[in-house]
Write a protein that holds these residues in place. Structure first.
Motif, PDB file in Angstrom:
ATOM      1  N   ARG A 127       0.962  -1.266  -0.055  1.00  0.00           N
ATOM      2  CA  ARG A 127       0.049   0.058  -0.067  1.00  0.00           C
ATOM      3  C   ARG A 127       0.769   1.307   0.142  1.00  0.00           C
ATOM      4  N   ARG A 128       0.346   2.176  -0.854  1.00  0.00           N
ATOM      5  CA  ARG A 128       1.099   3.478  -0.771  1.00  0.00           C
ATOM      6  C   ARG A 128       0.122   4.729  -0.416  1.00  0.00           C
ATOM      7  N   LEU A 129       0.341   5.787   0.123  1.00  0.00           N
ATOM      8  CA  LEU A 129      -0.282   6.765   0.167  1.00  0.00           C
ATOM      9  C   LEU A 129      -0.061   7.907  -0.417  1.00  0.00           C
ATOM     10  N   CYS A 130      -1.217   8.614  -1.064  1.00  0.00           N
ATOM     11  CA  CYS A 130      -0.921   9.992  -2.225  1.00  0.00           C
ATOM     12  C   CYS A 130      -0.739  11.036  -0.953  1.00  0.00           C
ATOM     13  N   GLU A 131       0.107  12.048  -1.484  1.00  0.00           N
ATOM     14  CA  GLU A 131       0.151  13.182  -0.443  1.00  0.00           C
ATOM     15  C   GLU A 131      -0.873  14.079  -0.606  1.00  0.00           C
ATOM     16  N   ASN A 132      -1.954  13.882  -1.821  1.00  0.00           N
ATOM     17  CA  ASN A 132      -3.014  14.833  -2.216  1.00  0.00           C
ATOM     18  C   ASN A 132      -4.290  14.124  -1.300  1.00  0.00           C
ATOM     19  N   ASN A 135      -7.067   8.380  -0.127  1.00  0.00           N
ATOM     20  CA  ASN A 135      -8.304   7.399  -0.810  1.00  0.00           C
ATOM     21  C   ASN A 135      -8.015   7.327  -2.093  1.00  0.00           C
ATOM     22  N   HIS A 136      -6.767   7.903  -2.626  1.00  0.00           N
ATOM     23  CA  HIS A 136      -6.496   7.432  -4.183  1.00  0.00           C
ATOM     24  C   HIS A 136      -5.613   6.033  -3.982  1.00  0.00           C
ATOM     25  N   PRO A 137      -6.237   4.868  -4.628  1.00  0.00           N
ATOM     26  CA  PRO A 137      -5.891   3.414  -4.488  1.00  0.00           C
ATOM     27  C   PRO A 137      -4.399   3.440  -4.963  1.00  0.00           C
ATOM     28  N   ASN A 139      -1.085   0.496  -5.170  1.00  0.00           N
ATOM     29  CA  ASN A 139      -0.722  -0.515  -4.443  1.00  0.00           C
ATOM     30  C   ASN A 139       0.597  -1.262  -5.451  1.00  0.00           C
ATOM     31  N   ILE A 140       1.812  -1.464  -5.066  1.00  0.00           N
ATOM     32  CA  ILE A 140       2.643  -1.927  -6.058  1.00  0.00           C
ATOM     33  C   ILE A 140       2.497  -3.417  -6.314  1.00  0.00           C
ATOM     34  N   PHE A 141       1.678  -4.121  -5.572  1.00  0.00           N
ATOM     35  CA  PHE A 141       1.440  -5.489  -5.675  1.00  0.00           C
ATOM     36  C   PHE A 141       0.288  -6.033  -6.288  1.00  0.00           C
ATOM     37  N   ILE A 142      -0.634  -4.810  -6.795  1.00  0.00           N
ATOM     38  CA  ILE A 142      -1.864  -5.033  -7.491  1.00  0.00           C
ATOM     39  C   ILE A 142      -2.111  -4.438  -8.798  1.00  0.00           C
ATOM     40  N   ASP A 143      -1.999  -5.099  -9.876  1.00  0.00           N
ATOM     41  CA  ASP A 143      -1.806  -4.681 -11.331  1.00  0.00           C
ATOM     42  C   ASP A 143      -2.809  -3.489 -11.543  1.00  0.00           C
ATOM     43  N   ALA A 144      -4.158  -3.592 -11.144  1.00  0.00           N
ATOM     44  CA  ALA A 144      -4.954  -2.543 -11.408  1.00  0.00           C
ATOM     45  C   ALA A 144      -4.699  -1.179 -10.789  1.00  0.00           C
ATOM     46  N   ILE A 145      -4.339  -1.201  -9.639  1.00  0.00           N
ATOM     47  CA  ILE A 145      -3.926   0.248  -8.743  1.00  0.00           C
ATOM     48  C   ILE A 145      -2.776   0.273  -8.861  1.00  0.00           C
ATOM     49  N   PRO A 147       0.895   2.035  -8.614  1.00  0.00           N
ATOM     50  CA  PRO A 147       1.297   3.381  -9.181  1.00  0.00           C
ATOM     51  C   PRO A 147       2.177   3.637 -10.218  1.00  0.00           C
ATOM     52  N   ASP A 148       2.275   4.795 -10.810  1.00  0.00           N
ATOM     53  CA  ASP A 148       3.139   5.167 -11.567  1.00  0.00           C
ATOM     54  C   ASP A 148       4.600   5.605 -11.237  1.00  0.00           C
ATOM     55  N   GLY A 149       5.221   4.455 -11.127  1.00  0.00           N
ATOM     56  CA  GLY A 149       6.613   4.558 -10.348  1.00  0.00           C
ATOM     57  C   GLY A 149       6.344   4.945  -8.881  1.00  0.00           C
ATOM     58  N   ASP A 150       6.871   6.122  -8.583  1.00  0.00           N
ATOM     59  CA  ASP A 150       6.984   6.836  -7.207  1.00  0.00           C
ATOM     60  C   ASP A 150       5.832   7.807  -7.158  1.00  0.00           C
TER      61      ASP A 150
END
Length: 224
Positions: A127-132, A135-137, A139-145, A147-150
């Motif tokens: 899981r990764r948290l967006c600074e903005n 609730n923006h999903p 997750n580096i281990f889920i293809d559907a969500i 993230p674009d790099g970092d």
């Protein structure tokens, strides 16, 4: 409808519970919130629970279960409720079942989210948290969500990790309790599976938690 919802950390159980809350206008009750509400409200049960919590001890079932029963008797639960995070072991399941029957409260559904332990762990650690917007999903281990790099896949904002999401020891400890089929949380889920096998009024539902969120939701709605 009255629902018990079981699933390991990382399974998406909380997300599906929130969807059911909105769709069916039922109360989504998380066990941790029950403690916080009673302690903050200064109820007799809350005061007793705080004594144990302050000492670092587990709150006895004799205090916890009356809290749960009191919560599901409140006005917002008259149209139905979904209990998430309790019971956590077989003994609690047995006591909760007996208490529900004694109170004349009907249980309609028991939902178990099926997910491999390693997949659940990866989802938590990914899981990764967006600074903005948290609730923006992402997750580096889920293809559907993924993230674009970092950067956030939704808005491009910088991403961070939650410290507790990276604590493998803590994750393994929580999962060891959940996946214990003898005395742990899965044992409590299986207890209610046996109840459903003997009581046609109770339906036991299993969900394939490895699927994408919309697919899980579709499967869940179709089974209710």
């Amino acid at each position: 409808m009255n629902i018990l919802f079981f699933g390991p950390n990382g399974s998406g159980k909380g997300t599906q519970g929130a969807i059911l809350k909105d769709k069916y206008n039922i109360a989504h009750i998380e066990s941790g919130a029950i403690f916080r509400e009673n302690i903050k409200g200064g109820t007799d049960l809350g005061k007793k629970a705080k004594e144990y919590i302050d000492k670092g001890d587990l709150v006895p079932d004799e205090i916890t279960i009356p809290m749960v029963l009191d919560r599901i008797k409140q006005d917002d639960c008259k149209g139905g409720w979904l209990l998430d995070g309790f019971p956590r072991n077989k003994v609690q399941a047995e006591k909760l079942h007996a208490s529900l029957e004694e109170a004349g409260i009907k249980l309609n559904y028991v939902i178990e989210m099926l997910l491999d332990k390693q997949i659940a762990k990866n989802r938590i650690m990914g899981r990764r948290l967006c600074e903005n917007d948290n609730n923006h999903p992402n997750n580096i281990f889920i293809d559907a969500i993924k993230p674009d790099g970092d950067k956030c896949r939704v808005c491009g904002g910088a991403l961070t990790k939650r410290d507790d999401d990276q604590d493998e020891v803590a994750i393994d400890k929580r999962h060891s309790i959940y996946y214990d089929t003898e005395t742990g949380t899965l044992a409590s889920s299986y207890y209610f599976k046996d109840v459903a096998a003997k009581d046609d009024a109770v339906k036991y539902i299993t969900l394939a938690g490895e699927k994408a969120l919309p697919e899980v939701t579709e499967e869940l709605i179709s089974k209710l």
